[in-house]
Design a protein around this motif. Structure first.
Motif, PDB file in Angstrom:
ATOM      1  N   ASN B  83       0.887  -1.207  -0.004  1.00  0.00           N
ATOM      2  CA  ASN B  83      -0.109   0.085   0.030  1.00  0.00           C
ATOM      3  C   ASN B  83       0.979   1.323   0.115  1.00  0.00           C
ATOM      4  OD1 ASN B  83      -2.321  -1.700  -0.203  1.00  0.00           O
ATOM      5  ND2 ASN B  83      -3.016  -0.702   1.921  1.00  0.00           N
ATOM      6  N   LYS B  86       1.514   2.361  -3.337  1.00  0.00           N
ATOM      7  CA  LYS B  86       0.219   2.367  -3.900  1.00  0.00           C
ATOM      8  C   LYS B  86      -0.024   3.942  -3.584  1.00  0.00           C
ATOM      9  CE  LYS B  86      -3.587   1.929  -6.225  1.00  0.00           C
ATOM     10  NZ  LYS B  86      -3.535   1.745  -7.810  1.00  0.00           N
ATOM     11  N   ILE B  87       0.076   4.196  -2.237  1.00  0.00           N
ATOM     12  CA  ILE B  87      -0.114   5.613  -1.617  1.00  0.00           C
ATOM     13  C   ILE B  87       0.752   6.445  -2.339  1.00  0.00           C
ATOM     14  CG2 ILE B  87       0.035   7.123   0.425  1.00  0.00           C
ATOM     15  CD1 ILE B  87      -0.874   4.653   2.119  1.00  0.00           C
ATOM     16  N   VAL B  90      -0.714   7.263  -5.868  1.00  0.00           N
ATOM     17  CA  VAL B  90      -1.814   8.062  -5.644  1.00  0.00           C
ATOM     18  C   VAL B  90      -1.598   9.599  -5.441  1.00  0.00           C
ATOM     19  CG1 VAL B  90      -4.051   8.282  -4.749  1.00  0.00           C
ATOM     20  CG2 VAL B  90      -3.581   6.168  -5.226  1.00  0.00           C
ATOM     21  N   LYS B  91      -0.723   9.693  -4.672  1.00  0.00           N
ATOM     22  CA  LYS B  91      -0.405  10.984  -4.294  1.00  0.00           C
ATOM     23  C   LYS B  91       0.206  11.873  -5.373  1.00  0.00           C
ATOM     24  CE  LYS B  91       0.415  11.167   0.939  1.00  0.00           C
ATOM     25  NZ  LYS B  91       1.374  11.119   2.014  1.00  0.00           N
ATOM     26  N   GLU B  93      -0.315  11.432  -8.583  1.00  0.00           N
ATOM     27  CA  GLU B  93      -1.391  11.432  -9.564  1.00  0.00           C
ATOM     28  C   GLU B  93      -2.153  12.816  -8.972  1.00  0.00           C
ATOM     29  OE1 GLU B  93      -3.658   8.184 -10.722  1.00  0.00           O
ATOM     30  OE2 GLU B  93      -1.969   6.777 -10.917  1.00  0.00           O
ATOM     31  N   LEU B  94      -2.573  12.688  -7.736  1.00  0.00           N
ATOM     32  CA  LEU B  94      -3.339  13.578  -7.086  1.00  0.00           C
ATOM     33  C   LEU B  94      -2.787  14.962  -7.197  1.00  0.00           C
ATOM     34  CD1 LEU B  94      -6.235  13.272  -5.544  1.00  0.00           C
ATOM     35  CD2 LEU B  94      -5.072  12.839  -3.648  1.00  0.00           C
ATOM     36  N   SER B  95      -1.567  14.974  -6.973  1.00  0.00           N
ATOM     37  CA  SER B  95      -0.823  16.303  -7.300  1.00  0.00           C
ATOM     38  C   SER B  95      -0.971  17.039  -8.676  1.00  0.00           C
ATOM     39  CB  SER B  95       0.776  16.124  -6.852  1.00  0.00           C
ATOM     40  OG  SER B  95       1.077  15.799  -5.608  1.00  0.00           O
ATOM     41  N   LEU B  97      -3.087  16.330 -10.830  1.00  0.00           N
ATOM     42  CA  LEU B  97      -4.861  16.519 -10.861  1.00  0.00           C
ATOM     43  C   LEU B  97      -5.035  17.886 -10.340  1.00  0.00           C
ATOM     44  CD1 LEU B  97      -6.640  15.340 -12.768  1.00  0.00           C
ATOM     45  CD2 LEU B  97      -7.539  13.981 -10.962  1.00  0.00           C
ATOM     46  N   LEU B  98      -4.667  18.090  -9.059  1.00  0.00           N
ATOM     47  CA  LEU B  98      -5.028  19.031  -8.196  1.00  0.00           C
ATOM     48  C   LEU B  98      -4.512  20.420  -8.854  1.00  0.00           C
ATOM     49  CD1 LEU B  98      -4.573  17.562  -4.625  1.00  0.00           C
ATOM     50  CD2 LEU B  98      -6.595  18.610  -5.446  1.00  0.00           C
ATOM     51  N   SER B  99      -3.173  20.266  -9.270  1.00  0.00           N
ATOM     52  CA  SER B  99      -2.399  21.335 -10.023  1.00  0.00           C
ATOM     53  C   SER B  99      -3.600  21.990 -11.122  1.00  0.00           C
ATOM     54  CB  SER B  99      -1.105  21.015 -10.555  1.00  0.00           C
ATOM     55  OG  SER B  99      -0.362  20.908  -9.630  1.00  0.00           O
ATOM     56  N   GLU B 100      -4.027  20.825 -11.918  1.00  0.00           N
ATOM     57  CA  GLU B 100      -4.742  20.951 -13.118  1.00  0.00           C
ATOM     58  C   GLU B 100      -5.871  21.747 -12.669  1.00  0.00           C
ATOM     59  OE1 GLU B 100      -5.297  17.780 -15.519  1.00  0.00           O
ATOM     60  OE2 GLU B 100      -6.250  18.919 -16.866  1.00  0.00           O
ATOM     61  N   ILE B 115     -13.929  16.686  -0.958  1.00  0.00           N
ATOM     62  CA  ILE B 115     -13.530  15.659  -0.039  1.00  0.00           C
ATOM     63  C   ILE B 115     -14.341  15.173   1.040  1.00  0.00           C
ATOM     64  CG2 ILE B 115     -11.583  15.238   1.733  1.00  0.00           C
ATOM     65  CD1 ILE B 115      -9.726  17.132   0.073  1.00  0.00           C
TER      66      ILE B 115
END
Lengths: 132, 132
Positions: B83, B86-87, B90-91, B93-95, B97-100, B115
């Motif tokens: 995990n 995986k974490i 994910v973090k 990818e999240l970064s 996407l959040l930037s975008e 959230i």
DNA sequence: TGCAGTGTACTATGATTCCTAGTACAGTTA
DNA sequence: TAACTGTACTAGGAATCATAGTACACTGCA
């Protein structure tokens, strides 16, 4: 200026489209600014001109740039308000990813912190490898 | 139980892997529980058994399930602590996407709200189309 | 006018990936 | 034994992507 990952599942032309959109939206590329020619950019990135053209065609169809035969391709004066679509898309992706994050035990606070950091980075000025 | 999007860029087997991981992590599928057989699930989802096998093989190599020839495939007793990897993924990818998202003008408050909603949905109990 | 640069269009091909189809074999269980 | 299970393998279709090559129309400039 462009970081391409040829091994990504995401096609090169699509990476180009996204990157250019970002540069346009953030006004790193300003209105009516001329983009590199299809052949020039292809040579710079050592990829095929057809791939560049595909990206440019896509960007034009979405209103981000306009092309004039014999002259070149330029950034559109008015950023298209297709952003609403884009926003929806991003929100959807974000939802999925956030779910996964929470499933994996990433806490809300961590997510908040992540957002703060990213916002700080953006608000602090976006740095690019461009000419002064 | 499984929502597959055959038109997605994401391969079917990969969608299966992710979905099953989710079900295992959230303990909807419990330790040593038997999974549907390769052929059965393939028939249910009207896809090829090989595709299921590919997903199961992947899950086994990652430690989420174990398979016994002649018996079946079962949920691993100990959730692998892969995990952490995986974490990180994910973090990352999240970064991006959040930037975008922030670039596109989605506000922090909207993100916070998103959230909250997702957490509520998860905390409120995960509903599935399963037998009682 | 001629030339170099530009966008644009088209066909063909190779490479990769995914999925399917079919077959076969080994193990378990009733 | 029969019916189920996982596993392995080859073969092929289908789709997508990127490349290669060629050709044409237009613009700008010497």
């Amino acid at each position: 200026m462009f970081e391409l990952d040829v091994r990504s599942r995401k096609p090169i032309y699509e990476q180009l489209v996204e990157r250019l959109k970002e540069l346009i939206i953030t006004e790193v590329l300003t209105a009516d600014e001329q983009l590199p020619s299809v052949r020039t950019l292809a040579h710079q990135l050592t990829i095929n001109p057809n791939t560049i053209q595909k990206a440019y065609r896509e960007l034009e169809s979405q209103g981000y740039i306009y092309s004039i035969k014999g002259k070149g391709s330029f950034v559109s004066a008015a950023t298209p308000n297709l952003n609403s679509e884009k926003i929806e898309k991003v929100k959807n992706e974000l939802s999925k990813l956030l779910s996964e994050a929470l499933y994996l035990g990433i806490t809300k606070n961590e997510l908040y912190k992540l957002i703060q950091e990213i916002e700080a980075a953006i608000g602090g000025g976006i740095e690019d490898d461009q000419n002064p």
